[in-house]
Design an enzyme around this catalytic site. Structure first.
Site, PDB file in Angstrom:
ATOM      1  N   HIS A 174     -10.033  -2.999   1.903  1.00 14.52           N
ATOM      2  CA  HIS A 174     -10.968  -4.057   2.273  1.00 14.52           C
ATOM      3  C   HIS A 174     -10.681  -4.485   3.704  1.00 14.52           C
ATOM      4  CE1 HIS A 174     -11.990  -8.496   2.595  1.00 14.52           C
ATOM      5  NE2 HIS A 174     -13.170  -7.913   2.431  1.00 14.52           N
ATOM      6  N   SER A 175     -11.716  -4.541   4.527  1.00 12.79           N
ATOM      7  CA  SER A 175     -11.623  -5.074   5.881  1.00 12.79           C
ATOM      8  C   SER A 175     -10.534  -4.358   6.691  1.00 12.79           C
ATOM      9  CB  SER A 175     -11.381  -6.588   5.808  1.00 12.79           C
ATOM     10  OG  SER A 175     -11.562  -7.197   7.070  1.00 12.79           O
ATOM     11  N   LEU A 176      -9.502  -5.070   7.128  1.00 10.76           N
ATOM     12  CA  LEU A 176      -8.417  -4.441   7.879  1.00 10.76           C
ATOM     13  C   LEU A 176      -7.774  -3.310   7.090  1.00 10.76           C
ATOM     14  CD1 LEU A 176      -6.594  -4.586  10.460  1.00 10.76           C
ATOM     15  CD2 LEU A 176      -5.087  -6.068   9.123  1.00 10.76           C
ATOM     16  N   VAL A 185      -9.192  -1.116   5.394  1.00 11.75           N
ATOM     17  CA  VAL A 185      -9.941   0.121   5.600  1.00 11.75           C
ATOM     18  C   VAL A 185      -9.454   0.825   6.862  1.00 11.75           C
ATOM     19  CG1 VAL A 185     -12.214   1.143   5.970  1.00 11.75           C
ATOM     20  CG2 VAL A 185     -11.966  -0.807   4.425  1.00 11.75           C
ATOM     21  N   HIS A 234     -18.242 -11.480   3.287  1.00  9.94           N
ATOM     22  CA  HIS A 234     -17.197 -10.500   3.571  1.00  9.94           C
ATOM     23  C   HIS A 234     -16.281 -10.255   2.370  1.00  9.94           C
ATOM     24  CE1 HIS A 234     -14.642  -8.086   6.078  1.00  9.94           C
ATOM     25  NE2 HIS A 234     -13.609  -8.903   6.002  1.00  9.94           N
TER      26      HIS A 234
END
Length: 307
Positions: free
Chosen positions: A105-107, A109, A281
């Site tokens: 998720h987010s960072l 990834v 998000h």
């Protein structure tokens, strides 16, 4: 047979700089799936999603260094997203995985994608949950501004001291104030809030609490790669990939400079798909039902052939 929820187990993995904490679900003999959260979060945020996924896999959700119950990287210098990649390597070495599926998720990834480029052939499938940092580029960015934002200001005396102080110097709040801060920042519902805060705060005395994450995680340095670089290297992989994009973030224009992300034809191996889901998000935590079936399908499709 136990449900995934009933198999949850807290584990600790040794790393050269300290300990890495994680949660696991399922049978360790099953095909492995590694889950990696974003900044200022923890492994507990994957609990609602994992409960909806197939029980035929072994899930390991990692607390990144300086988050949750994991020790921080050595204090002092500013670190980049690439310095978090060895955490992934440490987990797979601990479990002796030759190949594994990655969900970030987010960072998280960005960490997974850089790992895949550095260690090709280990990741067999990838799920990207609102992968904004992974697609950060230098489009319209002045290099001097980038440097000052990520490095120059960090070494100002007051900010340096703040970013390298221990948790005992962090501001304290009532639990109601903390919940309001997180709700304002992330828009979490009550159930999601419970999972988010489980490893993020600690008692500070007198009925007050403080956040425990590494202050440097507030602004982890992202590298200003050109869009052409990102497209060249990201689309070169042939592993099946699903990107789950939140509607609010798409509408805000966070992916407008990386048009190849929402263009399956830009991926020559025809291995890429994306889905836009309602919410913000943290949709994977707030409303995992909107994506669980798509993720499950990717995990199970040709599972034996890929693993």
């Amino acid at each position: 047979m136990k449900s995934l929820e009933q198999t949850e187990k807290a584990v600790t993995i040794r790393a050269p700089w300290g300990k890495l904490a994680a949660l696991t679900w399922g049978d360790p003999k099953s095909p492995p799936v590694l889950l990696c959260h974003g900044r200022m979060s923890s492994c507990t945020t994957f609990r609602p999603l994992v409960k909806l996924l197939p029980d035929s896999f072994f899930y390991v959700a990692l607390d990144l260094p300086g988050n949750g119950w994991s020790d921080p990287l050595p204090l002092g210098v500013r670190f980049t997203v690439l310095d978090l990649v060895p955490s992934v390597l440490r987990v797979i070495e601990h479990y002796q995985w030759n190949k594994f599926i990655y969900i970030g998720h987010s960072l998280g990834v960005a960490i997974g994608k850089y790992f895949n480029l550095a260690y090709p052939g280990r990741v067999t499938k990838m799920v990207e949950l609102d992968p904004v940092p992974a697609y950060f580029s230098d489009s319209g960015l002045d290099l001097a501004d980038w440097y000052k934002a990520y490095y120059g200001n960090y070494y100002e005396e007051e900010k340096y001291r703040k970013h390298n102080a221990g948790a005992d110097t962090a501001p304290v709040y009532t639990i109601q104030e903390i919940e309001q801060l997180v709700k304002d920042a992330q828009g979490l519902n009550d159930e999601a809030m419970k999972h988010q805060l489980e490893r993020m705060i600690e008692p500070a005395g007198d009925g007050l609490f403080r956040f425990t994450y590494d202050q440097r995680m507030k602004n982890v340095t992202l590298l200003p790669f050109p869009v052409t670089f990102l497209q060249k290297y990201y689309t070169s992989t042939d592993i099946p990939t699903l990107a789950v994009l939140s509607e609010d973030v798409v509408n805000f224009g966070m992916y407008r400079d990386v048009k190849f992300l929402m263009d399956p034809d830009a991926w020559p191996h025809k291995n890429f798909a994306y889905k836009i889901v309602p919410g913000g998000h943290d949709a994977y935590l707030n409303n995992p039902e909107c994506m669980a079936s798509d993720i499950s399908k990717l995990l199970q499709d040709e599972r034996k052939a890929k693993l």
